[in-house]
Design a protein around this motif. Structure first.
Motif, PDB file in Angstrom:
ATOM      1  N   UNK A 161     -26.065  21.727 -58.000  1.00  0.00           N
ATOM      2  CA  UNK A 161     -27.139  22.713 -57.006  1.00  0.00           C
ATOM      3  C   UNK A 161     -28.569  22.180 -57.510  1.00  0.00           C
ATOM      4  N   UNK A 162     -29.729  22.507 -56.489  1.00  0.00           N
ATOM      5  CA  UNK A 162     -30.824  22.879 -57.191  1.00  0.00           C
ATOM      6  C   UNK A 162     -30.587  24.696 -57.400  1.00  0.00           C
ATOM      7  N   UNK A 163     -29.411  25.095 -57.276  1.00  0.00           N
ATOM      8  CA  UNK A 163     -29.309  26.834 -58.219  1.00  0.00           C
ATOM      9  C   UNK A 163     -27.973  26.585 -59.019  1.00  0.00           C
ATOM     10  N   UNK A 164     -28.340  25.765 -59.695  1.00  0.00           N
ATOM     11  CA  UNK A 164     -27.618  25.327 -60.820  1.00  0.00           C
ATOM     12  C   UNK A 164     -25.623  24.766 -59.733  1.00  0.00           C
ATOM     13  N   UNK A 165     -24.854  25.917 -60.726  1.00  0.00           N
ATOM     14  CA  UNK A 165     -23.543  25.072 -60.415  1.00  0.00           C
ATOM     15  C   UNK A 165     -23.260  26.430 -58.827  1.00  0.00           C
ATOM     16  N   UNK A 166     -24.157  26.755 -58.472  1.00  0.00           N
ATOM     17  CA  UNK A 166     -24.049  27.483 -57.312  1.00  0.00           C
ATOM     18  C   UNK A 166     -23.260  26.443 -56.138  1.00  0.00           C
ATOM     19  N   UNK A 167     -22.108  27.227 -55.032  1.00  0.00           N
ATOM     20  CA  UNK A 167     -21.759  26.552 -54.286  1.00  0.00           C
ATOM     21  C   UNK A 167     -20.448  25.864 -55.033  1.00  0.00           C
ATOM     22  N   UNK A 168     -20.001  26.245 -56.753  1.00  0.00           N
ATOM     23  CA  UNK A 168     -18.757  25.751 -57.092  1.00  0.00           C
ATOM     24  C   UNK A 168     -18.136  26.974 -56.525  1.00  0.00           C
ATOM     25  N   UNK A 169     -16.605  26.249 -57.090  1.00  0.00           N
ATOM     26  CA  UNK A 169     -15.456  27.152 -56.634  1.00  0.00           C
ATOM     27  C   UNK A 169     -14.071  27.527 -57.786  1.00  0.00           C
ATOM     28  N   UNK A 170     -13.842  28.638 -57.952  1.00  0.00           N
ATOM     29  CA  UNK A 170     -12.493  28.473 -58.873  1.00  0.00           C
ATOM     30  C   UNK A 170     -11.521  29.430 -57.754  1.00  0.00           C
ATOM     31  N   UNK A 171     -10.357  28.700 -57.032  1.00  0.00           N
ATOM     32  CA  UNK A 171      -9.243  29.400 -56.643  1.00  0.00           C
ATOM     33  C   UNK A 171      -8.327  30.364 -57.178  1.00  0.00           C
ATOM     34  N   UNK A 172      -8.379  31.288 -56.815  1.00  0.00           N
ATOM     35  CA  UNK A 172      -7.596  32.364 -57.042  1.00  0.00           C
ATOM     36  C   UNK A 172      -5.514  31.940 -57.140  1.00  0.00           C
ATOM     37  N   UNK A 173      -5.287  31.033 -56.312  1.00  0.00           N
ATOM     38  CA  UNK A 173      -4.528  30.443 -56.371  1.00  0.00           C
ATOM     39  C   UNK A 173      -3.878  29.143 -57.764  1.00  0.00           C
ATOM     40  N   UNK A 174      -5.221  29.403 -58.513  1.00  0.00           N
ATOM     41  CA  UNK A 174      -4.803  28.444 -59.566  1.00  0.00           C
ATOM     42  C   UNK A 174      -3.270  28.597 -60.353  1.00  0.00           C
TER      43      UNK A 174
END
Ligand SMILES: CCCCCCCCCCCCCCCCCC(=O)SCCNC(=O)CCNC(=O)[C@H](O)C(C)(C)COP(=O)(O)OP(=O)(O)OC[C@H]1O[C@@H](n2cnc3c(N)ncnc32)[C@H](O)[C@@H]1OP(=O)(O)O
Length: 412
Positions: free
Chosen positions: A273-286
């Motif tokens: 995004x315009x702010x780098x990889x903001x809006x990325x997610x890493x789930x606690x379930x991985x």
């Protein structure tokens, strides 16, 4: 064309001549990392100071706990406190910062890739001009002309080198690049493929948010910068006409596979995004998702190969080159497969010294296993195992696996 040859026969003869005779092998390995190093027990203070977040005391103590339990002692970064200081937009979630982040990361990623690749080429012992194909993977931005072309220039590769560039494959990028290189080497007689995985994580750098975004803290606590490179080729030449040893396979690549776990699309998400990889997610379930699926996935991958002493609880008969995505990921593989203590020693050591460098990490692990196997005094677990598994996890959720055979092992 002989008068009696049918066009279809000629077609297949040409096809046969183009293909290599043997399996692809890793012929040399090189690694590189930035000089700037932060000890893990100092990271929390550093991070909360640099992001001007000292007032978030609850998040700070959570971060401290995550760092303490990370299995990491130190990490290396291209970015510094001073660099972030002159780009305040990097710690302002509302400000566009993609341009600044990419400009800094790209230079770092290119230089790290060139350092790692130069070391791999030097260990290989042949001139850079003998490289026919280049596969580059990176999470450090998305630009064209990109990291592949820049690396080709920095190394002086020939203009006709055939380039492939993989962006934003996350932690499975290293195995994805090696899988592509294996296919290229086996499909093109005489091909010598340079694989370079290079990561500079400024795009991910983000200030702490709130209790709902602990994955930001986890990401900040585990990722580091680095690059790994390997030379891949089939039909290795042991000696030149003068009898000088030219190429020696370190590991043969027996098979490569990719499995996507159904229903896990939202577990690891990478969004530029315009702010780098903001809006990325890493789930606690991985870690739990890995624990629940990895044995089935590996059984499906290995069963068709018919390897001796593998499967049905025989996972300890293999050596393991796992991508250390996080301490809990390694624990999940170990628990699910019933691996003996020490089987993941190389992965844990790389995690401890460098953190998670995304796709580059698994090349550091391969290099560590190579070093341990060559070191006569090293009595570590797994040295007597000839067949091995390299595996990594990425967005998808995707599990990439490559089955290996260690050089110099013709029995079993
Ligand atoms: C502008 C830039 C913006 C950036 C935004 C960044 C957003 C983040 C997302 C970025 C993801 C993109 C990554 C791209 C690369 C792909 C990576 C991969 O492919 S695969 C990468 C694969 N790597 C992994 O998946 C990492 C696997 N995880 C680990 O190895 C361990 O959890 C640990 C070492 C991090 C902590 O060890 P230890 O302390 O023993 O462990 P505990 O388990 O006890 O956790 C402590 C506390 O943290 C909590 N919590 C934990 N995780 C999460 C989470 N994800 N979520 C939320 N919370 C989480 C946990 O609930 C607990 O809370 P509490 O009970 O105290 O309330």
């Amino acid at each position: 064309m002989a008068a009696s040859s049918r066009p279809a026969d000629v077609l297949f003869e040409i096809h046969e001549r183009q293909r290599a005779d043997g399996p692809a092998a890793i012929l040399a390995i090189g690694t590189a990392y930035p000089r700037n190093c932060i000890q893990q027990d100092e990271f929390t203070d550093w991070y909360f100071r640099v992001t001007k977040s000292e007032h978030l005391t609850k998040l700070k103590s959570k971060m401290k706990k995550i760092c303490d339990n990370s299995g990491i002692q130190k990490r290396h970064f291209h970015h510094t406190e001073e660099m972030i200081g002159v780009h305040p937009e990097i710690i302002d979630r509302a400000a566009p910062s993609l341009g600044a982040r990419q400009a800094i990361s790209a230079v770092a990623a290119h230089n790290l890739a060139a350092d790692a690749a130069s070391r791999a080429i030097s260990a290989w012992g042949r001139p850079a001009a003998d490289i026919t194909h280049l596969v580059v993977s990176t999470n450090a931005g998305a630009q064209e002309p990109g990291a592949d072309l820049r690396l080709a220039e920095l190394l002086g590769l020939r203009p006709a080198v055939r380039r492939t560039l993989l962006y934003l494959h996350g932690c499975s990028a290293g195995l994805a690049a090696l899988r592509v290189a294996k296919d290229i080497a086996e499909s093109n007689r005489g091909a010598r493929v340079l694989v370079a995985c290079t990561q500079a994580h400024l795009l991910l750098f983000s200030p702490p948010d709130d209790d709902a975004h602990i994955d930001i803290l986890v990401t900040m606590a585990i990722f580091g910068d680095g690059a790994g490179a390997v030379i891949v080729g089939a039909d290795d030449t042991d000696a030149d006409p003068a009898g000088t040893v030219v190429e020696r396979p370190v590991f043969h690549m027996v098979s490569a596979s990719q499995t996507t776990l159904p229903g896990t699309e939202q577990a690891v998400v990478i969004n530029l995004t315009e702010s780098g990889l903001a809006d990325s997610r890493l789930s606690v379930e991985v870690p739990a998702l890995v624990r629940g699926s990895v044995e089935r996935c590996l059984t499906d991958t290995l069963a068709p190969l018919g390897l001796p002493n593998v499967g049905d609880g025989g996972w300890n008969g293999l050596f393991w080159a796992l991508h250390p995505g996080g301490r809990a990921i390694l624990d999940s593989y170990e628990g699910a497969l019933g691996l003996e203590a020490g089987k993941l020693a190389a992965s844990r050591q790389v995690l401890s010294e460098y953190g998670n460098m995304s796709g580059a990490t698994v090349i550091f692990v391969l290099d560590e296993i190579r070093r341990r196997r060559q070191d006569e005094s090293d009595k570590q677990e797994g040295k007597d195992c000839h067949w091995g598994v390299m595996s990594a996890l990425g967005p998808g959720l995707t599990i990439e696996t490559i089955v290996l055979h260690a050089n110099g092992c013709h029995e079993n």
